[in-house]
Design a protein around this motif. Structure first.
Motif, PDB file in Angstrom:
ATOM      1  N   ARG A   1      -3.700-134.359  11.853  1.00 44.97           N
ATOM      2  CA  ARG A   1      -2.619-134.034  12.788  1.00 44.97           C
ATOM      3  C   ARG A   1      -1.957-135.298  13.328  1.00 44.97           C
ATOM      4  O   ARG A   1      -2.546-136.376  13.323  1.00 44.97           O
ATOM      5  CB  ARG A   1      -3.115-133.124  13.907  1.00 44.97           C
ATOM      6  CG  ARG A   1      -3.977-133.807  14.947  1.00 44.97           C
ATOM      7  CD  ARG A   1      -4.508-132.851  15.987  1.00 44.97           C
ATOM      8  NE  ARG A   1      -3.480-132.572  16.963  1.00 44.97           N
ATOM      9  CZ  ARG A   1      -3.440-131.480  17.705  1.00 44.97           C
ATOM     10  NH1 ARG A   1      -4.349-130.568  17.575  1.00 44.97           N
ATOM     11  NH2 ARG A   1      -2.490-131.306  18.589  1.00 44.97           N
TER      12      ARG A   1
ATOM     13  N   GLU B   1       7.424-131.357   4.207  1.00 46.73           N
ATOM     14  CA  GLU B   1       7.251-129.952   4.586  1.00 46.73           C
ATOM     15  C   GLU B   1       6.098-129.279   3.849  1.00 46.73           C
ATOM     16  O   GLU B   1       5.417-128.421   4.416  1.00 46.73           O
ATOM     17  CB  GLU B   1       8.543-129.178   4.317  1.00 46.73           C
ATOM     18  CG  GLU B   1       9.667-129.597   5.220  1.00 46.73           C
ATOM     19  CD  GLU B   1      10.966-128.879   4.900  1.00 46.73           C
ATOM     20  OE1 GLU B   1      10.943-127.640   4.798  1.00 46.73           O
ATOM     21  OE2 GLU B   1      11.985-129.569   4.742  1.00 46.73           O
TER      22      GLU B   1
ATOM     23  N   LEU C   1       2.775-129.479   5.769  1.00 49.36           N
ATOM     24  CA  LEU C   1       2.691-129.027   7.155  1.00 49.36           C
ATOM     25  C   LEU C   1       2.060-127.647   7.265  1.00 49.36           C
ATOM     26  O   LEU C   1       2.450-126.710   6.586  1.00 49.36           O
ATOM     27  CB  LEU C   1       4.080-129.004   7.790  1.00 49.36           C
ATOM     28  CG  LEU C   1       4.755-130.363   7.943  1.00 49.36           C
ATOM     29  CD1 LEU C   1       6.165-130.204   8.465  1.00 49.36           C
ATOM     30  CD2 LEU C   1       3.940-131.264   8.861  1.00 49.36           C
TER      31      LEU C   1
ATOM     32  N   SER D   1       1.373-126.525  10.749  1.00 43.93           N
ATOM     33  CA  SER D   1       2.058-126.066  11.962  1.00 43.93           C
ATOM     34  C   SER D   1       2.848-127.213  12.581  1.00 43.93           C
ATOM     35  O   SER D   1       2.512-128.383  12.408  1.00 43.93           O
ATOM     36  CB  SER D   1       1.066-125.491  12.973  1.00 43.93           C
ATOM     37  OG  SER D   1       0.187-126.490  13.429  1.00 43.93           O
ATOM     38  N   VAL D   2       3.906-126.842  13.299  1.00 47.08           N
ATOM     39  CA  VAL D   2       4.815-127.804  13.927  1.00 47.08           C
ATOM     40  C   VAL D   2       5.117-127.295  15.336  1.00 47.08           C
ATOM     41  O   VAL D   2       5.470-126.135  15.508  1.00 47.08           O
ATOM     42  CB  VAL D   2       6.137-127.907  13.124  1.00 47.08           C
ATOM     43  CG1 VAL D   2       7.118-128.835  13.811  1.00 47.08           C
ATOM     44  CG2 VAL D   2       5.870-128.371  11.709  1.00 47.08           C
TER      45      VAL D   2
ATOM     46  N   LEU E   1       9.403-129.438  17.480  1.00 49.03           N
ATOM     47  CA  LEU E   1      10.390-129.946  16.532  1.00 49.03           C
ATOM     48  C   LEU E   1      11.192-128.796  15.936  1.00 49.03           C
ATOM     49  O   LEU E   1      10.664-127.710  15.707  1.00 49.03           O
ATOM     50  CB  LEU E   1       9.699-130.694  15.388  1.00 49.03           C
ATOM     51  CG  LEU E   1       8.994-131.991  15.747  1.00 49.03           C
ATOM     52  CD1 LEU E   1       8.136-132.463  14.588  1.00 49.03           C
ATOM     53  CD2 LEU E   1       9.997-133.054  16.127  1.00 49.03           C
TER      54      LEU E   1
ATOM     55  N   HIS F   1      13.602-127.806  12.608  1.00 52.08           N
ATOM     56  CA  HIS F   1      13.899-128.200  11.235  1.00 52.08           C
ATOM     57  C   HIS F   1      15.392-128.492  11.109  1.00 52.08           C
ATOM     58  O   HIS F   1      16.224-127.716  11.559  1.00 52.08           O
ATOM     59  CB  HIS F   1      13.480-127.074  10.276  1.00 52.08           C
ATOM     60  CG  HIS F   1      13.650-127.438   8.854  1.00 52.08           C
ATOM     61  ND1 HIS F   1      14.740-127.060   8.113  1.00 52.08           N
ATOM     62  CD2 HIS F   1      12.864-128.177   8.020  1.00 52.08           C
ATOM     63  CE1 HIS F   1      14.614-127.537   6.891  1.00 52.08           C
ATOM     64  NE2 HIS F   1      13.488-128.217   6.805  1.00 52.08           N
TER      65      HIS F   1
ATOM     66  N   PHE G   1      13.113-133.369  10.808  1.00 55.76           N
ATOM     67  CA  PHE G   1      13.039-132.550  12.007  1.00 55.76           C
ATOM     68  C   PHE G   1      13.640-133.328  13.166  1.00 55.76           C
ATOM     69  O   PHE G   1      13.804-134.544  13.096  1.00 55.76           O
ATOM     70  CB  PHE G   1      11.574-132.220  12.330  1.00 55.76           C
ATOM     71  CG  PHE G   1      10.872-131.493  11.219  1.00 55.76           C
ATOM     72  CD1 PHE G   1      10.778-130.113  11.235  1.00 55.76           C
ATOM     73  CD2 PHE G   1      10.322-132.191  10.145  1.00 55.76           C
ATOM     74  CE1 PHE G   1      10.138-129.431  10.193  1.00 55.76           C
ATOM     75  CE2 PHE G   1       9.691-131.525   9.106  1.00 55.76           C
ATOM     76  CZ  PHE G   1       9.601-130.143   9.139  1.00 55.76           C
TER      77      PHE G   1
ATOM     78  N   LEU H   1       2.149-132.146  14.866  1.00 58.16           N
ATOM     79  CA  LEU H   1       2.220-131.756  13.464  1.00 58.16           C
ATOM     80  C   LEU H   1       0.783-131.609  12.988  1.00 58.16           C
ATOM     81  O   LEU H   1      -0.052-132.496  13.213  1.00 58.16           O
ATOM     82  CB  LEU H   1       2.910-132.825  12.615  1.00 58.16           C
ATOM     83  CG  LEU H   1       4.341-133.195  12.970  1.00 58.16           C
ATOM     84  CD1 LEU H   1       4.780-134.415  12.185  1.00 58.16           C
ATOM     85  CD2 LEU H   1       5.260-132.033  12.671  1.00 58.16           C
TER      86      LEU H   1
END
Length: 187
Positions: A131, A146, A149, A151-152, A155, A157, A163, A173
């Motif tokens: 992370r 992307e 990833l 989870s975000v 941010l 997109h 981002f 992230l």
């Protein structure tokens, strides 16, 4: 920090400079404040010599005598950046700032051996696992693959692998793999 702060050898990140034009001179000056180990090549040594900045090591394709007597010179074998990283790792350096024009794929193989930060044309790239968490101002662009990833948070997109922070505060992230992931941010 007080003026009495003692810097132990290899405590501060070393500097590998593959392109002095890849970073603003003021920012380079900030990195030089702690007198890091500086590693240059044929393309960057003259910049340091002209600015009277002490260089520790030069990786070169040619034999040359430099006006700074303490400079160690080594031939380039695998490539400038891999050779410089090997040099630092063999001497127990823990971290390095690399100033270059573009990310080098070879860097991923060194992430487990030394902490790498790449500075290139207004962006700071770091290699992290699991992370990434950092406080950012609203409107700051962040670059992440992307496909890595999970989870975000914080941010929005914008474009492929790009981002922007939604507000001042922490962004998070989380990655879907155990390998190192290269994350970029504006500087």
């Amino acid at each position: 920090m007080s003026s009495h702060h003692i810097v132990r050898e290899n405590q501060e990140p070393a500097m590998i400079v593959a392109s002095y034009e890849a970073l603003d001179e003021e920012y380079i000056g900030q990195l030089l404040e702690w007198s890091p180990t500086i590693i240059a090549n044929d393309d960057t040594i003259d910049f340091f010599l002209a600015a009277d900045i002490k260089v520790d090591v030069v990786f070169s394709l040619q034999e040359r005598v430099y006006p700074q007597e303490q400079i160690q010179t080594f031939p380039i074998k695998k490539g400038f950046i891999p050779d410089a990283l090997d040099y630092l790792i063999q001497r127990n350096h823990k971290a390095v700032n690399i100033i270059c024009n573009a990310l080098d794929e070879a860097l991923e193989t060194y992430c487990t051996l030394i902490n790498i930060v790449v500075l290139s044309h207004g962006r700071r790239w770091v290699y992290v696992r699991h992370r990434y968490e950092k406080w950012k101002e609203a409107g700051t662009r962040v670059f992440a693959p992307e496909n890595r990833l999970k989870s975000v948070v914080g941010l929005r997109h914008m474009n492929p692998n790009e981002f922007v922070t939604e507000q001042d505060g922490f962004i998070y992230l989380e990655f879907n793999a155990d390998e190192y992931v290269c994350i970029g941010e504006e500087i």
